[in-house]
Every structure is written in C-alpha cells, then in structure tokens.
Design an enzyme around this catalytic site. Sequence first.
Site, short mmCIF file in Angstrom:
data_model
loop_
_atom_site.label_atom_id
_atom_site.label_comp_id
_atom_site.label_asym_id
_atom_site.label_seq_id
_atom_site.Cartn_x
_atom_site.Cartn_y
_atom_site.Cartn_z
N LEU A 251 -13.24 -7.19 -13.44
CA LEU A 251 -13.80 -8.33 -12.17
C LEU A 251 -13.78 -10.09 -12.76
O LEU A 251 -13.42 -10.36 -12.29
CB LEU A 251 -15.20 -8.14 -11.18
N THR B 154 4.48 9.50 -12.46
CA THR B 154 5.60 7.99 -11.89
C THR B 154 6.06 7.04 -12.78
O THR B 154 5.49 7.08 -14.16
CB THR B 154 5.13 7.92 -10.58
N ALA C 26 3.15 2.75 0.69
CA ALA C 26 3.37 1.62 -0.52
C ALA C 26 2.82 1.08 -1.44
O ALA C 26 1.24 0.87 -0.35
CB ALA C 26 4.07 0.32 0.24
N ASP D 296 11.15 0.02 2.63
CA ASP D 296 10.28 -0.85 1.32
C ASP D 296 10.87 -2.64 0.98
O ASP D 296 11.33 -2.84 1.97
CB ASP D 296 10.85 -0.47 -0.53
N TYR E 57 -8.01 -2.68 -6.26
CA TYR E 57 -7.10 -0.94 -6.19
C TYR E 57 -8.37 -0.22 -5.89
O TYR E 57 -8.34 0.18 -4.78
CB TYR E 57 -7.01 -0.84 -7.56
N LYS F 129 -8.20 1.33 -1.58
CA LYS F 129 -7.80 2.96 -1.46
C LYS F 129 -9.52 3.65 -1.49
O LYS F 129 -9.19 4.42 -0.19
CB LYS F 129 -7.62 3.70 -2.67
N ASN G 235 -12.12 -10.79 -14.91
CA ASN G 235 -11.30 -11.98 -15.81
C ASN G 235 -10.61 -11.93 -14.51
O ASN G 235 -9.36 -12.16 -14.43
CB ASN G 235 -10.56 -10.80 -16.64
N ARG H 102 11.82 4.49 -4.46
CA ARG H 102 11.27 5.04 -5.62
C ARG H 102 10.14 6.01 -5.48
O ARG H 102 9.24 5.58 -4.64
CB ARG H 102 11.51 4.16 -6.58
N GLY H 103 9.49 6.51 -6.67
CA GLY H 103 8.59 7.46 -7.51
C GLY H 103 7.56 8.52 -5.50
O GLY H 103 9.23 8.90 -4.96
P1 NAI Z 1 6.00 2.53 -7.54
O1 NAI Z 1 5.00 1.63 -7.58
O2 NAI Z 1 6.29 3.96 -8.23
O3 NAI Z 1 6.11 3.00 -5.91
C1 NAI Z 1 6.00 1.86 -4.80
C2 NAI Z 1 6.94 1.45 -3.73
O4 NAI Z 1 5.56 0.80 -2.88
C3 NAI Z 1 7.65 0.79 -4.67
O5 NAI Z 1 8.89 0.77 -3.90
C4 NAI Z 1 7.15 -0.92 -3.80
O6 NAI Z 1 8.23 -1.75 -4.09
C5 NAI Z 1 6.75 -0.44 -2.61
N1 NAI Z 1 5.96 -1.65 -1.87
C6 NAI Z 1 5.57 -2.75 -2.91
N2 NAI Z 1 4.52 -3.46 -1.92
C7 NAI Z 1 5.51 -3.68 -0.90
C8 NAI Z 1 5.64 -4.81 0.59
N3 NAI Z 1 4.96 -5.26 0.43
N4 NAI Z 1 5.51 -3.62 1.71
C9 NAI Z 1 7.06 -2.80 1.15
N5 NAI Z 1 7.38 -1.52 0.38
C10 NAI Z 1 6.02 -2.36 -1.06
O7 NAI Z 1 4.19 3.44 -6.37
P2 NAI Z 1 3.61 5.27 -6.87
O8 NAI Z 1 3.41 5.67 -8.25
O9 NAI Z 1 4.93 6.22 -6.28
O10 NAI Z 1 2.84 5.28 -5.91
C11 NAI Z 1 3.00 5.44 -4.71
C12 NAI Z 1 1.38 5.60 -2.98
O11 NAI Z 1 0.37 6.59 -4.28
C13 NAI Z 1 0.79 4.00 -3.96
O12 NAI Z 1 0.23 3.86 -2.94
C14 NAI Z 1 -0.75 4.14 -5.47
O13 NAI Z 1 -1.31 3.29 -4.87
C15 NAI Z 1 -0.80 5.97 -4.73
N6 NAI Z 1 -1.07 6.55 -6.03
C16 NAI Z 1 -0.12 6.85 -7.71
C17 NAI Z 1 -0.59 7.92 -8.39
C18 NAI Z 1 0.09 8.05 -9.16
O14 NAI Z 1 -0.39 8.96 -10.50
N7 NAI Z 1 1.17 7.60 -9.84
C19 NAI Z 1 -2.32 7.74 -8.36
C20 NAI Z 1 -3.23 8.15 -6.64
C21 NAI Z 1 -2.21 6.58 -5.39
#
Ligand code: NAI
Length: 439
Positions: free
Chosen positions: A288, A380, A280, A231, A344, A348, A290, A210-211
Amino acid sequence: MADRYLNFTGTAPGRFLTRRLGLPQPSPLRRWTPEHPYLEGELLLLTAGESAHGPELSTVLSRTHLDLAAESSSPAAVVVDATGISDVPALSEVHAALHPVVRSVAENGRVVVLGAPVSPSDHHQAAAQQALEGFVRSLGKELGRGRTATLVRMSSAAAAESTLRFLLSPRSAYVSGQVIEVGETEPPTTPVDWDRPLAGRTALVTGAARGIGAAVAEVLARDGARVVVLDVPSAQAELVRVADRLGGTALPLDITADDAGDRMASALAPADLDILVHNAGITRDRRLANMPSDRWDPVLDVNLTSVLRTTDALLKSGTLNRGGRVVATASIAGIAGNVGQTNYAASKAGIIGLVRSLAPVASAEHGVTVNAVAPGFIETKMTAAVPLFIREAGRRMNSLAQGGLPVDVAETTAWFASPGSGGVNGQVVRVCGQSLLGS
Ligand code: NAI
C-alpha cells in the site's frame, strides 16, 4: 508450469526419498475424463442421529453411479447423514460412524457429511450443527491421498442432488474443507440429461481468451451450453481461437466500458442469457505504501465495479432469463488477505459482499442465483510468473499438497450453473485444495 515435485513423488525413488525427509506427499488427483466420468466403487451411507431424509436420500445417492453399500472394505465415498443431530451428545454418533471406516476410504475418495441448517432459535442444535464444520475442516486436513471432506447443509435431499452428484464425482477433485448450504427449490429444478445439464442454455464468460476463463468456457460447452466468450480487444486472436474450438461466439469487449452491459445484451440478441460468468480479473501488486492510484483504480474497476455494473444492467434489462445463474470470481486472497494485494483483495472481498447481498434479491425478483468461486493456487500464466519459492509454498500449503488446474474452477462453475443447482444461492465455494490461507 509443470509441477515437477508432484511428478517426482510419483516415482518409487521420489516417494522413498520424500517420505524419509518428511516432505509433503501429494497424490495425483483423479479428474473428469470422457472415459472415467464418475467415481468408481462403493458408496457407504451412514447415519448419525435420526435422519429426516432416509429413503429420499438413498434414491438420490443411488443415481451417483456409485454402488450404494451398507458395508465396504474400501469405499470410494462415505456419506454421513448427520442432519438429525440436534444436540452435542449426539455428535458422538458422527464419531462412532466415521472412526472405524475413515482409514479405509480409497485414494481420491470423498467424505461428505450432511448437516441441517443451523437453527437461529435452538442454541443446542446450532452448537451441534456448527460443530460439524470444525469436524469436517479438520478431517479434510487429516485425510491425505487425494481424499476430500465436505459439509453440505441441506433441508431436502432432492434439492441437494446436483451438489451431491458434483461432490461425489471426479469433478470436485480440488474442492475440500468446504461448507455448502443448499436451500429449498420449489419445484426442484432438474436437468433433462445429467450428463449434458446445460443443453439449450447460453453462457457468457468474461476473460475467456486464456487461463481459467478459457477452461470455464470449455467445460460449459462440454456440458451442452452455447458459449459466448468475451475478452479485451487486444486478445481477439486468442479469443477467436477459443470460440472456434468450442463452436461459440467471440465478443471482443473491455468490461470496464460504460456501456459494456448493453453491448453484452446486444451481442446475445435475439437469444437471452442463462449463465453469466464473471471471470476476467487483473492484479497490480504493490504494498500500500508504494501503490499509486493508477495501480489501485484499474484493479477495483475490472474486478469489482464492472461486475456490479454489468450484472445490474443484464438483470435490469431482463437479458438474464428466469432460472439464470450468475457466477463471480473471488479469491482466497479476498478472504485471507495477502501482502502487496490490498487492491486485489479488496476487490475480491467486494465480490463476496456482492454475492451474499444480491443472491436473495436476484432469486426473489428474477429467479436467478448468484454464487462465487474463490480459487486458491491455480496453475496458470498468472501463477507461473510468481517467484519460485513463493510458488512452491503456494502449491504445497493446502491439504492436497498441490496446485489446482483451471479445469477445477471450471467444474465448480459448471455445478453452480446447472439447472439442478437452484437451491445453491449466495454461496462462496473455495477451489483451493483446502488452502491453509483463509481457512
Ligand atoms: P489470466 O490473467 O490468465 O486471465 C484473465 C483474463 O481476463 C485475460 O484473458 C484478460 O485479458 C482478461 N481481462 C482482463 N481485463 C479485462 C477487461 N477489462 N475486459 C475483458 N477481459 C479482461 O488470469 P487467470 O489466472 O485465468 O484468472 C482468472 C480469474 O481467476 C481472475 O478473476 C483471477 O483474479 C481469479 N483468480 C485466479 C487465481 C489463480 O491462481 N490463477 C487465484 C484466485 C483467483
């Protein structure tokens, strides 16, 4: 979650009211569509100082699908070649070149300033070239109307072609205020077909159910790659839907598993891997004071440790081909820090350290580049869950006054992944509309 404010300012009464109140005026961004894959209009090429790249640069720019012009009343893009600026007085030529035309740059247009690598031994050149950074970052904040400004430090126009094509296209709609360094590649790598640059390549994208990850897989597939989407097993149904839609393969796997690297390699066999996208990521926010260790550990484990471990395994086993690309996902939180996100932001920022350190080694030993995208506020599920007022602030506090879309991160990833981007290595490019955080 729809951006109702952006829709409202797109109506005549909305525009009138928000202007009267002095509120932000976001312009709808023009992104890539099959019908309009390129920016349309004239590209004004200006020179400040003596250029070392003249004819070669014109040839490269003539391939961007824009009409190269010496004069234009409303250019879709302006490129200022400032690579020859070697002392501070010469900076006045940058001002003289852009001052008369900047107002006329079309809506959703681009200003790209070309600089030279900053000299470690000539402090006059270094001062002047570094000055371009402050200049471009300020210009990005002034432009408005969906227009962006970027500085590209390059030593050869040929090596910078994929970067210039990206920046001078709708694919870079949400990238502004960035400084990108492009090194030499010997020989320069070029895709056979610039419209399907990833044809014949295999890409693995983590967190792709997703996302942002699903959007990355989609854009890489659009550009010709065969995609393997990964995933967690609990997301298998969504993952299989993404894989089926893109004609790819689903790999349900938790990336924190000790043997995740080996399992990725065996899922790819007999083919090898060209593009590895570490997308991912998870958040477990709490201040921190908490934050128990069961909220700290998993974030570091998913976002950073597993990226280190699987990258090392895939490089060591030779699964990543020469000419391969690793793209990791940082965040502006890793640059600016954020309340409630010590875990986080640490993970990052760690990605940025990993990228900068591994890039020269991976390139020398394996012929693989390593870069990172650092998304800002992207629309997202993760950001839809943010409380309304914080969400509104996140959306507006950037030069484009709106949130980005997953596809914006995906387009930047596809540019890093291109065979033409061999000179782009160790870069962290923010996809944040030039967020005020961490600029
Ligand atoms: P999301 O939560 O929609 O998607 C993340 C995906 O990673 C999920 O499908 C989840 O199941 C998968 N995932 C989590 N743990 C996993 C594991 N142990 N093994 C395999 N898959 C795993 O998040 P989103 O928003 O699409 O973010 C994607 C990336 O972008 C992340 O690294 C997030 O930190 C980064 N990001 C997102 C921002 C935003 O505004 N949405 C801003 C800055 C960074």
